[in-house]
Design a protein around this motif. Sequence first.
Motif, PDB file in Angstrom:
ATOM      1  N   ASP A   1      -7.242   7.342  -0.782  1.00  0.00           N
ATOM      2  CA  ASP A   1      -7.879   6.028  -0.593  1.00  0.00           C
ATOM      3  C   ASP A   1      -6.860   4.996  -0.107  1.00  0.00           C
ATOM      4  OD1 ASP A   1     -10.342   6.954  -1.337  1.00  0.00           O
ATOM      5  OD2 ASP A   1     -10.191   6.285  -3.423  1.00  0.00           O
ATOM      6  N   PHE A   2      -5.670   5.009  -0.731  1.00  0.00           N
ATOM      7  CA  PHE A   2      -4.624   4.074  -0.322  1.00  0.00           C
ATOM      8  C   PHE A   2      -4.188   4.340   1.124  1.00  0.00           C
ATOM      9  CE2 PHE A   2      -3.242   3.931  -5.040  1.00  0.00           C
ATOM     10  CZ  PHE A   2      -4.180   2.947  -5.313  1.00  0.00           C
TER      11      PHE A   2
ATOM     12  N   GLU B   1     -14.042   1.637  10.098  1.00  0.00           N
ATOM     13  CA  GLU B   1     -14.495   2.044   8.781  1.00  0.00           C
ATOM     14  C   GLU B   1     -14.185   3.496   8.465  1.00  0.00           C
ATOM     15  OE1 GLU B   1     -15.447  -0.090   6.536  1.00  0.00           O
ATOM     16  OE2 GLU B   1     -15.112  -1.606   8.062  1.00  0.00           O
TER      17      GLU B   1
ATOM     18  N   ARG C   1      -7.513  -5.529  -0.185  1.00  0.00           N
ATOM     19  CA  ARG C   1      -8.728  -5.327   0.616  1.00  0.00           C
ATOM     20  C   ARG C   1      -9.324  -6.679   1.020  1.00  0.00           C
ATOM     21  NH1 ARG C   1     -10.342  -1.208  -3.352  1.00  0.00           N
ATOM     22  NH2 ARG C   1      -9.850   0.858  -2.516  1.00  0.00           N
TER      23      ARG C   1
ATOM     24  N   THR D   1       0.834  -1.202   0.000  1.00  0.00           N
ATOM     25  CA  THR D   1       0.000   0.000   0.000  1.00  0.00           C
ATOM     26  C   THR D   1       0.869   1.252   0.000  1.00  0.00           C
ATOM     27  OG1 THR D   1      -1.656  -1.224   1.275  1.00  0.00           O
ATOM     28  CG2 THR D   1      -1.943   1.146   1.128  1.00  0.00           C
TER      29      THR D   1
ATOM     30  N   ARG E   1      -6.068   5.469   3.514  1.00  0.00           N
ATOM     31  CA  ARG E   1      -7.092   4.907   4.414  1.00  0.00           C
ATOM     32  C   ARG E   1      -6.911   3.395   4.559  1.00  0.00           C
ATOM     33  NH1 ARG E   1     -10.110   8.690   1.308  1.00  0.00           N
ATOM     34  NH2 ARG E   1     -10.712  10.498   2.591  1.00  0.00           N
ATOM     35  N   GLU E   2      -6.598   2.732   3.436  1.00  0.00           N
ATOM     36  CA  GLU E   2      -6.351   1.290   3.506  1.00  0.00           C
ATOM     37  C   GLU E   2      -5.126   0.991   4.368  1.00  0.00           C
ATOM     38  OE1 GLU E   2      -8.197  -1.143   2.461  1.00  0.00           O
ATOM     39  OE2 GLU E   2      -9.673   0.197   1.557  1.00  0.00           O
TER      40      GLU E   2
ATOM     41  N   ARG F   1      -6.114   1.154   8.004  1.00  0.00           N
ATOM     42  CA  ARG F   1      -6.844  -0.053   8.408  1.00  0.00           C
ATOM     43  C   ARG F   1      -5.886  -1.230   8.597  1.00  0.00           C
ATOM     44  NH1 ARG F   1     -10.518   1.774   4.045  1.00  0.00           N
ATOM     45  NH2 ARG F   1     -12.217   2.925   5.057  1.00  0.00           N
ATOM     46  N   ALA F   2      -4.903  -1.334   7.680  1.00  0.00           N
ATOM     47  CA  ALA F   2      -3.927  -2.418   7.798  1.00  0.00           C
ATOM     48  C   ALA F   2      -3.121  -2.278   9.084  1.00  0.00           C
ATOM     49  CB  ALA F   2      -2.995  -2.413   6.581  1.00  0.00           C
TER      50      ALA F   2
ATOM     51  N   MET G   1      -5.203  -3.360  -5.303  1.00  0.00           N
ATOM     52  CA  MET G   1      -5.872  -2.840  -4.119  1.00  0.00           C
ATOM     53  C   MET G   1      -7.052  -3.726  -3.723  1.00  0.00           C
ATOM     54  SD  MET G   1      -5.009  -0.264  -2.333  1.00  0.00           S
ATOM     55  CE  MET G   1      -5.423  -0.758  -0.676  1.00  0.00           C
ATOM     56  N   ASP G   2      -7.801  -4.200  -4.726  1.00  0.00           N
ATOM     57  CA  ASP G   2      -8.912  -5.110  -4.442  1.00  0.00           C
ATOM     58  C   ASP G   2      -8.411  -6.379  -3.765  1.00  0.00           C
ATOM     59  OD1 ASP G   2     -10.803  -3.416  -5.425  1.00  0.00           O
ATOM     60  OD2 ASP G   2     -10.891  -4.335  -7.411  1.00  0.00           O
TER      61      ASP G   2
ATOM     62  N   GLU H   1      -9.949  -8.008   4.697  1.00  0.00           N
ATOM     63  CA  GLU H   1     -11.325  -8.364   5.096  1.00  0.00           C
ATOM     64  C   GLU H   1     -11.341  -9.780   5.640  1.00  0.00           C
ATOM     65  OE1 GLU H   1     -14.818  -7.064   6.019  1.00  0.00           O
ATOM     66  OE2 GLU H   1     -13.450  -5.837   4.840  1.00  0.00           O
TER      67      GLU H   1
END
Length: 230
Positions: free
Chosen positions: A72-73, A168, A222, A45, A75-76, A79-80, A218-219, A226
């Motif tokens: 966006d990256f 989130e 994610r 990321t 934010r990911e 989360r990671a 990225m998908d 998840e």
Amino acid sequence: MEGLKSLFVKPDPNAQMRKCNALIRSNIRKLDRDITQVKNVELKTKNLIIAADRRAQRNPQQARQAQREVRDFARELLRARRTSARLVTSKAQLNSVQMQVNEAFAVRKIEGSIRASVGVMKDVNALVRLPQLAGTMRELSMELMKAGVIEEMVGESLPVDDMLEDEEEEAEGEVDKVLGEILKGRMEKAGTMPSAPLPEQNVPEPVEEDEEDQEAMMDQMRNRLEALRS
């Protein structure tokens, strides 16, 4: 016959301790694999953030889209990092459980009886609520109850940890902080972004391919995150 025997013969404390330790080690290995996986997601990321920022500077006409991707990256990445922190905390709790369980069995050898541990019950209840370990932690809690290390398992009736709820929505301030951390060195070396578009540097087709590759990557990341959270 074995069923009747188990009703009258007390379980072997050494066998109970070995089984508890085997379950704990299995969970620690699982957490180690998950931590490594999340660290790889973090690294990829970061690279995506740098690549998108580079594209924004190289192709001013794509700057707006690239900057959206950068955030966006980021934010990911946040989360990671939260997932990684939760896994590291869980590993520390498991190590604590293992130490306390071994101490409890050692005391049993000396005193002939075992005392229930509030600390072990608290850690086990927290770990049972972790999706990655739910199944094996329930099995471990049953073994600990049989041995008398814990008195009851109440984890499923406790409220969900705040760390699992507040993932989130990432505050914009946190996103800015992450971007400053990752891009600061690049921005200092590159200076300010070009204020006017440079037509000769605009190469649409390769950019589209890069966007598709980044989106696919990225998908994939994610989905990995998840899977770790659920």
